[in-house]
Design a protein around this motif. Sequence first.
Motif, PDB file in Angstrom:
ATOM      1  N   ASP A   1      19.278  73.661 -26.222  1.00 20.42           N
ATOM      2  CA  ASP A   1      18.922  73.600 -27.638  1.00 20.42           C
ATOM      3  C   ASP A   1      17.416  73.472 -27.880  1.00 20.42           C
ATOM      4  O   ASP A   1      16.986  73.055 -28.950  1.00 20.42           O
ATOM      5  CB  ASP A   1      19.653  72.459 -28.330  1.00 20.42           C
ATOM      6  CG  ASP A   1      19.380  71.104 -27.688  1.00 20.42           C
ATOM      7  OD1 ASP A   1      18.724  71.071 -26.616  1.00 20.42           O
ATOM      8  OD2 ASP A   1      19.813  70.089 -28.247  1.00 20.42           O
ATOM      9  N   GLY A   2      16.616  73.833 -26.897  1.00 19.04           N
ATOM     10  CA  GLY A   2      15.179  73.765 -27.081  1.00 19.04           C
ATOM     11  C   GLY A   2      14.428  73.704 -25.770  1.00 19.04           C
ATOM     12  O   GLY A   2      14.997  73.885 -24.696  1.00 19.04           O
ATOM     13  N   VAL A   3      13.159  73.421 -25.886  1.00 21.01           N
ATOM     14  CA  VAL A   3      12.268  73.350 -24.729  1.00 21.01           C
ATOM     15  C   VAL A   3      11.603  71.979 -24.717  1.00 21.01           C
ATOM     16  O   VAL A   3      11.147  71.499 -25.752  1.00 21.01           O
ATOM     17  CB  VAL A   3      11.191  74.451 -24.799  1.00 21.01           C
ATOM     18  CG1 VAL A   3      10.216  74.329 -23.643  1.00 21.01           C
ATOM     19  CG2 VAL A   3      11.827  75.830 -24.816  1.00 21.01           C
ATOM     20  N   LEU A   4      11.599  71.350 -23.547  1.00 22.04           N
ATOM     21  CA  LEU A   4      10.937  70.058 -23.372  1.00 22.04           C
ATOM     22  C   LEU A   4       9.737  70.269 -22.460  1.00 22.04           C
ATOM     23  O   LEU A   4       9.878  70.818 -21.362  1.00 22.04           O
ATOM     24  CB  LEU A   4      11.907  69.057 -22.743  1.00 22.04           C
ATOM     25  CG  LEU A   4      11.366  67.670 -22.427  1.00 22.04           C
ATOM     26  CD1 LEU A   4      10.968  66.960 -23.719  1.00 22.04           C
ATOM     27  CD2 LEU A   4      12.403  66.867 -21.670  1.00 22.04           C
ATOM     28  N   THR A   5       8.561  69.846 -22.915  1.00 23.83           N
ATOM     29  CA  THR A   5       7.342  69.967 -22.118  1.00 23.83           C
ATOM     30  C   THR A   5       6.658  68.609 -22.052  1.00 23.83           C
ATOM     31  O   THR A   5       6.560  67.913 -23.058  1.00 23.83           O
ATOM     32  CB  THR A   5       6.379  70.994 -22.749  1.00 23.83           C
ATOM     33  OG1 THR A   5       7.038  72.263 -22.820  1.00 23.83           O
ATOM     34  CG2 THR A   5       5.119  71.155 -21.907  1.00 23.83           C
ATOM     35  N   PHE A   6       6.241  68.231 -20.857  1.00 28.65           N
ATOM     36  CA  PHE A   6       5.503  66.986 -20.682  1.00 28.65           C
ATOM     37  C   PHE A   6       4.473  67.170 -19.581  1.00 28.65           C
ATOM     38  O   PHE A   6       4.554  68.104 -18.778  1.00 28.65           O
ATOM     39  CB  PHE A   6       6.436  65.793 -20.393  1.00 28.65           C
ATOM     40  CG  PHE A   6       7.411  66.025 -19.275  1.00 28.65           C
ATOM     41  CD1 PHE A   6       7.089  65.704 -17.966  1.00 28.65           C
ATOM     42  CD2 PHE A   6       8.674  66.551 -19.531  1.00 28.65           C
ATOM     43  CE1 PHE A   6       7.988  65.904 -16.932  1.00 28.65           C
ATOM     44  CE2 PHE A   6       9.585  66.748 -18.513  1.00 28.65           C
ATOM     45  CZ  PHE A   6       9.243  66.424 -17.204  1.00 28.65           C
ATOM     46  N   ASP A   7       3.489  66.294 -19.562  1.00 27.43           N
ATOM     47  CA  ASP A   7       2.404  66.375 -18.586  1.00 27.43           C
ATOM     48  C   ASP A   7       2.865  65.913 -17.208  1.00 27.43           C
ATOM     49  O   ASP A   7       3.611  64.931 -17.094  1.00 27.43           O
ATOM     50  CB  ASP A   7       1.226  65.500 -19.007  1.00 27.43           C
ATOM     51  CG  ASP A   7       0.509  66.032 -20.231  1.00 27.43           C
ATOM     52  OD1 ASP A   7       0.659  67.235 -20.536  1.00 27.43           O
ATOM     53  OD2 ASP A   7      -0.207  65.252 -20.878  1.00 27.43           O
TER      54      ASP A   7
END
Length: 73
Positions: free
Chosen positions: A47-53
């Motif tokens: 249901d989407g895109v998760l982006t983290f450092d």
Amino acid sequence: MDAEDLRTQLEQNGELMTAVSEFDQPIELHLHDTEITDETVTLQLTDGVLTFDVDEIVGTWQHTHSLADLGLE
């Protein structure tokens, strides 16, 4: 955390659990839906895109399953 180490761990195991400082629960990464660059991790979700450092990752471990986990002991 070093991005190259993360890529290597993910490639070797196919999946990888990560503790990310900005999330309360561990994040499960899979080889087929995760892109790791030198600075970010991008996870394609249903249901989407998760982006983290990458720098927000404080720990990793191999994700395994047992018969007991599946109620088949």
